[in-house]
Motif scaffolding. Structure first.
Motif: not given
Length: 453
Positions: A247-263
Motif C-alpha cells: 500500500t505504501l508503495e502504491q502511495y509513493a508512485i501514484r499521481d496526485p488526486k488534488g485533495a486539499p489536505h496533505k498527509l
C-alpha cells in the motif's frame, strides 16, 4: 465447595470482559463482579478508537453478549484502590483480576517535548473521543503538524487532524469536539517513522482507509521505499506486513488526486528535538537514518528541520499503577509470571491476585493478543482454585459487597444503567441524524446511568 467461585475483575475493557467470558465458559460455577472506574464500560473501545471507525466499534456487539450473562455483574463508577481498597475487596472474593489497561502516554525522550504545542497522542485521543478525564478544548490553529510514530494510534491522530469537522460530524463526537474540529487549520500533516516501511506498525485496512477521505492526499516519498535483507524477510513472513508495504508503495508512485489536505508519511526520519520560540513549538528536527541490514537503522548525520506548529507524540500508551498492587514503573506493568501478580519482577506470587491485558504485558498487540493473555491468566486462576490455593473470603455472599458499597455511599453504576446511558446517547444522536452523540461530562453520565436507582 458448594458456593460459586467469586471473582472481581477490575477494568471493563476488552481484556476484563474476555477474562470474564473465559471464567464463565469453564466448568467451574462462578460469580463475577466487573469493576470499572468510569461510569460506562468498554474501556479503549469507547475511549480509544477513533470515532470514524464504526467497524472497530462493532466489537462492542460481541462484548455486549458477554455482559448480558447472568453470572456477570457490572459495578461502574468505582475506582479500585481509591474508592475501595484491595484489602476491602478481598473480603468478598476468592480472586482479583486486574485488567486496567493503559491510557497515559509514553515519554518521547527528546529536548523540547514539554513545549506548548507538544502533545501526547493519548491526550488528543481522549479529547476527540469525549473521555471525561481529558480537557474539553483543543488548539488546532497550526497549519502544519507533525505526528511522531508509525502505529495505528499515530495514523488515527493524523487522519482526524487531516479531516474536516463536517466529515466527522456524522460520527458520535460530542458537540464540544465538533465545535473545535470546525476551527482546525491544519493543511499539512507529517507522520514520522524512525525505520522503514517493513517496520511500520500500521494495519493494512487502516492504512488504505486514509485514502477514502476526499479531503486527504496521502503522500509517500519514493526514496523512503527501501528494504534490507531483514526487511524483505519480514515481508515474506507476514502477509499483513507485506500488504502494508504494498500500500505504501502504491502511495509513493501514484499521481496526485488534488485533495486539499496533505498527509505525508515519512520513513527513515528519527526525531531528535522539538524546536521552540517563546516557549512554543515551531519545528521538529529529525536525523535521516539508513537500514543496517538487520531491520534496524543507524543515523547518517543528515538533519532536517520541519516547520510545524504542533507535534503529537504517538510512541505508545503507558499504564498507571493501582494503589495497593505491585507495579514496575520502568516497564509500566504489574509484575507477573504470565498471570499471577508478583511482589516485584521475578518476585513472589501475591496470593489471589492476577492480571491480564496491557497492564500485564504492555500496550502492544491487537484483540487476538488480549484473548491469549486472558486464556493464560484464567487457566492459572482456575488451577489455583482447583488446588486449594485461594483464601476463603470472609463475606462470600453475592449481596454482601453491594451492602458494603452502599454503606460507603458510592454511586455505583450497573449494566442496566449502561443501557439507560446508551439509550440517551442514541436519542441525542437520532435528533441530528446520527447513530449516537456521546455524553462527555462525568456527572451527566452517572445521572443517566442511575436515573432508576
Amino acid at each position: 465447595m458448594s458456593r460459586p467461585l467469586r471473582v472481581a475483575v477490575i477494568g471493563a475493557g476488552p481484556a476484563g470482559i474476555y477474562a470474564s467470558d473465559l471464567l464463565m465458559k469453564s466448568d467451574t460455577p462462578v460469580e463475577i463482579d466487573l469493576y470499572e472506574r468510569m461510569p460506562a464500560p468498554f474501556g479503549l473501545i469507547r475511549y480509544g478508537v477513533a470515532p470514524d471507525h464504526p467497524r472497530i466499534k462493532g466489537i462492542v456487539n460481541a462484548l455486549h453478549k458477554v455482559m448480558e450473562k447472568d453470572e456477570l455483574r457490572l459495578l461502574g463508577n468505582i475506582a479500585v484502590g481509591e474508592d475501595v481498597t484491595i484489602d476491602e475487596l478481598k473480603q468478598f472474593y476468592d480472586a482479583l483480576v486486574f485488567s486496567t489497561g493503559a491510557t497515559g502516554d509514553r515519554d518521547l525522550d527528546i529536548p523540547g517535548s514539554d513545549l506548548e504545542g507538544s502533545y501526547g497522542a493519548a491526550e488528543f485521543v481522549g479529547f476527540y473521543d469525549g473521555n471525561p478525564d481529558f480537557k474539553r478544548e483543543w488548539d488546532l490553529s497550526a497549519e502544519k503538524v507533525a505526528v511522531v510514530g508509525v502505529g495505528n494510534v499515530g495514523l488515527d491522530v493524523a487522519r482526524i487532524l487531516a479531516k474536516t469537522g463536517e466529515e466527522l460530524h456524522v460520527t458520535e463526537i460530542p458537540d464540544n469536539v465538533y465545535e473545535v474540529l470546525k476551527t482546525n487549520q491544519a493543511k499539512e500533516v507529517h507522520v514520522f517513522g524512525r525505520r522503514g516501511p517493513a517496520q511500520a506498525k500500521f494495519t493494512p485496512l487502516e492504512l488504505k482507509e486514509l485514502d477514502h477521505s476526499p479531503t486527504i492526499e496521502v503522500v509517500v516519498n519514493p526514496e523512503d521505499i527501501d528494504y534490507d535483507e531483514a526487511s524483505e524477510a519480514a515481508r515474506r513472513e507476514s502477509k499483513t506486513q507485506d500488504m502494508v508495504c504494498s500500500t505504501l508503495e502504491q502511495y509513493a508512485i501514484r499521481d496526485p488526486k488534488g485533495a486539499p489536505h496533505k498527509l505525508f508519511i515519512h520513513f527513515f526520519e528519527s526525531p531528535v528535538e522539538i524546536l521552540g520560540e517563546d516557549g512554543r513549538v515551531v519545528a521538529l528536527k529529525t536525523e535521516r537514518t539508513q537500514l543496517d541490514g538487520n531491520g534496524g537503522v543507524t543515523g547518517t548525520g543528515e538533519y532536517t528541520e520541519w516547520p510545524v506548529g504542533a507535534v503529537y507524540r504517538a510512541v505508545g500508551y503507558r499504564s498507571d499503577a493501582v494503589t495497593g498492587v505491585p507495579f514496575d514503573p520502568n516497564a509500566a506493568v504489574i509484575p507477573n509470571d504470565g498471570g499471577h501478580v508478583l511482589t516485584e519482577p521475578n518476585g513472589e506470587i501475591v496470593p489471589g491476585l492476577y492480571t491480564t491485558g496491557w497492564i500485564k504485558r504492555g500496550p502492544v498487540g491487537l484483540i487476538g493478543n488480549t484473548k491469549g493473555d486472558a486464556k493464560e491468566t484464567i487457566e492459572m486462576l482456575l488451577a489455583d482454585y482447583a488446588d486449594g490455593k485461594l483464601d476463603e473470603p470472609a463475606k462470600p455472599e453475592k449481596d454482601d459487597v453491594i451492602t458494603f458499597l452502599e454503606d460507603k455511599g458510592l454511586a455505583y453504576t450497573t449494566w442496566d444503567g449502561w443501557h439507560q446511558l446508551d439509550a440517551e446517547e442514541r436519542r441525542l444522536g437520532e435528533a441530528e441524524g446520527r447513530e449516537r452523540k456521546k455524553i462527555v461530562e462525568w456527572d451527566e453520565m452517572v445521572k443517566h446511568s442511575r436515573k432508576d436507582a
